[in-house]
Write an enzyme that holds these catalytic residues in place. Structure first.
Site, PDB file in Angstrom:
ATOM      1  N   THR A  69       0.844  -1.191   0.000  1.00 17.25           N
ATOM      2  CA  THR A  69       0.000   0.000   0.000  1.00 17.25           C
ATOM      3  C   THR A  69       0.880   1.241   0.000  1.00 17.25           C
ATOM      4  O   THR A  69       1.921   1.265   0.662  1.00 17.25           O
ATOM      5  CB  THR A  69      -0.941   0.053   1.220  1.00 17.25           C
ATOM      6  OG1 THR A  69      -1.601   1.326   1.256  1.00 17.25           O
ATOM      7  CG2 THR A  69      -0.194  -0.140   2.527  1.00 17.25           C
ATOM      8  N   ASP A  71      -0.011   3.956   1.335  1.00 19.16           N
ATOM      9  CA  ASP A  71      -0.281   4.698   2.575  1.00 19.16           C
ATOM     10  C   ASP A  71       0.650   4.311   3.721  1.00 19.16           C
ATOM     11  O   ASP A  71       0.754   5.048   4.706  1.00 19.16           O
ATOM     12  CB  ASP A  71      -1.735   4.475   3.011  1.00 19.16           C
ATOM     13  CG  ASP A  71      -2.728   5.127   2.062  1.00 19.16           C
ATOM     14  OD1 ASP A  71      -2.380   6.180   1.483  1.00 19.16           O
ATOM     15  OD2 ASP A  71      -3.826   4.592   1.882  1.00 19.16           O
ATOM     16  N   ARG A 106       3.701  33.478  -3.331  1.00 21.26           N
ATOM     17  CA  ARG A 106       2.432  32.946  -2.855  1.00 21.26           C
ATOM     18  C   ARG A 106       2.640  31.868  -1.803  1.00 21.26           C
ATOM     19  O   ARG A 106       3.738  31.335  -1.631  1.00 21.26           O
ATOM     20  CB  ARG A 106       1.655  32.305  -4.014  1.00 21.26           C
ATOM     21  CG  ARG A 106       1.142  33.237  -5.072  1.00 21.26           C
ATOM     22  CD  ARG A 106       0.568  32.409  -6.216  1.00 21.26           C
ATOM     23  NE  ARG A 106      -0.043  33.241  -7.248  1.00 21.26           N
ATOM     24  CZ  ARG A 106      -0.345  32.815  -8.458  1.00 21.26           C
ATOM     25  NH1 ARG A 106      -0.079  31.552  -8.791  1.00 21.26           N
ATOM     26  NH2 ARG A 106      -0.901  33.614  -9.338  1.00 21.26           N
ATOM     27  N   HIS A 115      -5.853   8.961   3.915  1.00 21.27           N
ATOM     28  CA  HIS A 115      -7.148   9.218   4.549  1.00 21.27           C
ATOM     29  C   HIS A 115      -7.049   9.249   6.066  1.00 21.27           C
ATOM     30  O   HIS A 115      -7.524  10.186   6.706  1.00 21.27           O
ATOM     31  CB  HIS A 115      -8.158   8.142   4.138  1.00 21.27           C
ATOM     32  CG  HIS A 115      -8.765   8.388   2.790  1.00 21.27           C
ATOM     33  ND1 HIS A 115      -9.594   9.454   2.536  1.00 21.27           N
ATOM     34  CD2 HIS A 115      -8.663   7.711   1.628  1.00 21.27           C
ATOM     35  CE1 HIS A 115      -9.973   9.430   1.273  1.00 21.27           C
ATOM     36  NE2 HIS A 115      -9.421   8.372   0.701  1.00 21.27           N
ATOM     37  N   TYR A 199      -4.216  10.809  -8.094  1.00 19.67           N
ATOM     38  CA  TYR A 199      -3.840   9.448  -8.473  1.00 19.67           C
ATOM     39  C   TYR A 199      -2.505   9.362  -9.191  1.00 19.67           C
ATOM     40  O   TYR A 199      -2.023   8.256  -9.452  1.00 19.67           O
ATOM     41  CB  TYR A 199      -4.947   8.829  -9.328  1.00 19.67           C
ATOM     42  CG  TYR A 199      -6.171   8.483  -8.505  1.00 19.67           C
ATOM     43  CD1 TYR A 199      -6.195   7.360  -7.690  1.00 19.67           C
ATOM     44  CD2 TYR A 199      -7.292   9.311  -8.511  1.00 19.67           C
ATOM     45  CE1 TYR A 199      -7.299   7.047  -6.918  1.00 19.67           C
ATOM     46  CE2 TYR A 199      -8.402   9.012  -7.739  1.00 19.67           C
ATOM     47  CZ  TYR A 199      -8.401   7.876  -6.955  1.00 19.67           C
ATOM     48  OH  TYR A 199      -9.493   7.581  -6.176  1.00 19.67           O
TER      49      TYR A 199
END
Length: 274
Positions: A69, A71, A106, A115, A199
């Protein structure tokens, strides 16, 4: 190659059947495993996959699983392959934002994946020179962030980079980058723009680290199968590839803590974590 050369995709066999599909998928899996005569099923994937893998073990199926994964939130392994590739892509994106942020003076907000776990945000933000890094695990205050950015301006630093994980807590249903950019501009009056890497982080060619890690984990999985050691997940612990029981992995998340070395060192360097 990225993606899945096996042609497999996400499947949740233990999800309750819908009106459109009343197939008992776990029973069908067990039937086909016996019919084909499989010695072992190797499950490759993230937290959902590891949970499903353990459910298959409980059904009596021989399983060895491998953590994959971007993540990096699978409990029981220091790193899962896919993570380094995603961090490399996110870091390159942050590097490129420095040019525009500097030229236009900026604040640039970039949203990366994550998540519930902020590993990509933390690692890419630190590597890419982020001035503010926001992750789901740590609370943040827009007022504190605004004060940091204004203070940077006063010290002659005309631009700032803010790296946010998609899963940070926020009001409303906006994307994290859009929400934070609007709040910063409202709080400080500094022109702020947002970018979502999305993605792009999940595709393309994997890094050499991930290729070698996948090779090592695949080899160790083969060794476990040859020795008939089932119900385990391959794990990288330090420099050693080993394995841990799936019963200890299923349903758990590996999250970033305030004591993580990158956060400790980052705070010493003046980086704001919210």
């Amino acid at each position: 190659m990225g993606g899945t050369i096996l042609g497999t995709s996400r499947e949740k066999p233990f999800k309750k059947p819908t009106l459109l599909s009343d197939v008992d998928k776990p029973a069908l899996i067990l039937e086909n495993v016996k019919k084909i005569g499989l010695d072992c099923v190797v499950c490759i994937g993230g937290n959902g996959t590891q949970k499903t893998a353990y459910r298959l073990v409980e059904m009596g199926i021989n399983v060895v699983s491998i953590p994959k994964t971007i993540d990096n939130d699978i409990w029981g392994t220091d790193i899962s392959f896919g993570f380094d590739s995603a961090v490399t892509i996110a870091t390159e994106a942050i590097d490129r934002l420095h040019s525009t942020a500097s030229s236009h003076k900026r604040v640039m907000v970039i949203e990366v994946m994550g998540h519930k776990a902020g590993w990509i945000s933390l690692y890419s933000g630190m590597a890419g020179g982020g001035d503010v890094i926001l992750i789901p695990e740590l609370p943040y205050s827009i007022k504190s962030i605004g004060n940091i950015l204004i203070e940077r301006l006063r010290k002659g630093r005309p631009y700032s980079i803010v790296v946010v994980a998609e899963g940070i807590k926020m009001d409303g249903k906006k994307r994290a980058a859009e929400y934070i950019a609007q709040e910063i501009e409202y709080e400080t009056g500094i022109e702020t723009r947002e970018t979502v890497s999305g993605y792009i982080q999940r595709g393309g060619s994997p890094t050499s680290f991930d290729r070698n890690l996948a090779t090592r984990m695949g080899g160790h999985a083969t060794k476990l199968i040859a020795n008939r050691r089932f119900g385990e997940m391959i794990s990288l612990q330090g420099e050693t590839v080993t394995s841990v029981p799936l019963s200890e992995v299923a349903g758990k998340l590996k999250l970033v803590t305030e004591e993580h070395d990158l956060i400790v060192q980052g705070r010493r360097m003046g980086i704001c974590f919210g």
